[in-house]
Design an enzyme around this catalytic site. Structure first.
Site: not given
Lengths: 146, 371
Positions: B136-138
């Site tokens: 979930l950090c791009g």
């Protein structure tokens, strides 16, 4: 972002400027003090204003910062002390704890534990590890009592 | 409309409410099939026309938005702490660099030999790749792993052998799925990087280098440029050389094109891209510096400390970039969720209103039929 040190003054400055830093924080930054006593590997070394430029390696022991009548004591694990010609001292310690945060009972327990390990150690690695433990704990002990 | 009137005429004998009931059902079914087309003229190709489904969808989007917003705020708070940690560790590394420089100068006059500055012709390179723990950090993990793959391809082209030391769960799982990339060790990261974590990596790297298993160690991490920008970089960790390039057996340079060398006198900027390069104590090399111990001994003790510090800095910067990337990704997700909710609500309201209109029409028509 650290400004360059001021040039060597012609006369002896009255105070020693100390930067006491740890890898994760700066404990003292440009503190003006009278004297600092560091535990160098060759023994306790006192640094006063006007000390000759020196590089010293530090062993685990007591570091005390003297300002007037105040003395602040820290226990450091190891590190380096650099004294520069304009009465600037940089003390780098890998780990440092103010003395009042150390529990004497724990120290005693650790010391006896490591002495035991040293006596029962079989391989060289174990002996070396136990010896280090003993050294650190006895230094802690003497720091607390001395 | 005509056969509706017929229906009511046929069933006029029956009690009033029954007639109405059948009539309403029939009528509403007709109207439903008519309604399905107009609402599909909105932007969604697969809108489900039942009101209940729409409502459920809106609820789930709202929940998702709350979660992503919370994650964004948490990451924002952590980024600040991570940046502070990097800034706090700077005085230490700067003083270390300072003295290392001046000792190096002096030591070159005496014949001091430290294992970590040993420059050998390069046959094998160790890559320490620092990735994140969670997703979930791009594109954070993707960029650094892509850079690692590119570097491996480069090394293969130069005919050099390589091994990878992966730090961080994401990198670990990536490499486990690709057994053709030779990986040496998997180190678990986690939480705020401390000197203990960097010591583990430093020990590993140290032993590999000193035992001559590898001749060069490179660190691949994500450099924090600003809150919205970060850059994966390659940094030569070992051998520690002041300048000059490290060559392989044929004398070709094996450094990556944008390598950051062991910089003795540079400081890297933080939030804005300010590169304040103070030239260190170039004037402060004191010829009469006294050594309490043998310079060789001091260098011996300083080098590992410096190594440890470099690795710690890389870990901290990597963490800061990961948190910034997560903050941005979650911020985008929150915005998207808000937009989606808005359009879904629009469709829902239109549906609802048309249903109300239907019922009104039915009532009116029913009333008319009775007249």
């Amino acid at each position: 972002f650290m400004e360059p040190r001021p040039p060597t003054p012609s006369s002896l400055p009255s105070k020693l400027t100390v930067n006491f830093v740890l890898p994760y924080a700066a404990e003292l930054s440009k503190a003006e003090v009278d004297m600092v006593i560091v535990p160098a590997t060759t023994g306790q070394m006192g640094i006063l204003p006007g000390h000759v430029p020196t590089i010293a390696e530090l062993k685990p022991g007591l570091l005390s910062v003297h300002e007037g009548n105040d003395v602040k004591k820290y226990f450091i694990s190891s590190g380096f002390a650099f004294v520069h010609s304009n009465s600037y001292a940089d003390i780098l310690a890998v780990e440092a704890v103010p003395l009042d945060r150390i529990d004497p009972a724990q120290v005693q327990k650790g010391l006896s534990e490591f002495t035991q390990k040293l006596n029962s150690a079989s391989t060289d690695l174990d002996k070396a590890e136990a010896q280090i433990g003993v050294d650190v704990h006895s230094a802690l002990n003497s720091a607390l009592t001395g | 409309m005509s056969h509706l009137k017929l229906l009511s005429w046929i069933s006029s004998e029956q009690p009033f409410h029954n007639t109405n009931h059948i009539f309403v059902q029939h009528h509403s079914r007709l109207f439903k099939s008519n309604i399905s087309h107009p609402s599909n003229s909105s932007n969604f190709p697969t809108i489900n026309c039942t009101l209940r489904d729409l409502r459920q969808r809106i609820d789930s989007v709202t929940n998702t938005q709350k979660i992503t917003e919370a994650m964004k705020l948490v990451s924002a708070a952590k980024v600040r702490r991570a940046q502070e940690a990097v800034v706090n560790s700077r005085p230490f590394s700067e003083s270390l660099i300072d003295v290392l420089y001046s000792i190096n100068q002096q030591a070159q006059l005496d014949d001091v030999d430290t294992p970590l500055t040993n420059i050998r012709p390069v046959k094998k390179v160790a890559l320490v790749v620092i990735t994140g723990e969670r997703g979930l950090c791009g594109g954070f993990n993707k960029f650094i792993l892509r850079k690692a793959e590119a570097r491996i391809a480069e090394l293969k082209n130069l005919g050099l052998d390589y091994t990878v030391i992966s730090v961080g769960k994401k990198g670990n799982s990536y490499l486990v799925k690709r057994p053709w990339i030779s990986a040496d060790r998997f180190i678990k990261g986690g939480g705020f990087p401390t000197a203990k974590d960097s010591q583990v990596i430093a020990d590993d790297v140290f032993s590999l280098f000193v035992s001559e298993e590898v001749d060069k160690v490179e660190l691949l991490y994500t450099k924090f440029v600003s809150l919205i920008k970060s850059k994966p970089v390659i940094h030569t960790l070992l051998p520690l050389s002041a300048k000059g390039e490290i060559r392989d057996e044929n004398g070709n340079s094996v450094d990556a094109s944008e390598d950051e060398f062991f910089r003795l006198t540079s400081k890297e900027g933080k939030l804005a891209v300010e590169w304040d390069k103070t030239t260190g104590t170039s004037d402060g090399i004191l010829p009469n510096m006294e050594f309490e111990q043998d310079p060789a001994q001091i260098l011996d003790a300083l080098m590992p400390l410096y190594l440890n510090n470099q690795i710690l800095r890389a870990l901290q910067e990597s963490l800061a970039s990961e948190l910034a990337a997560r903050m941005n990704a979650m911020s985008n997700a929150t915005d998207n969720a808000i937009d989606l909710k808005k359009s879904l609500s629009n469709v829902y309201n239109r549906e609802r209103q048309s249903k109300i209109t239907t019922e009104i029409l039915e009532i009116v028509a029913g009333a008319e039929a009775l007249l």
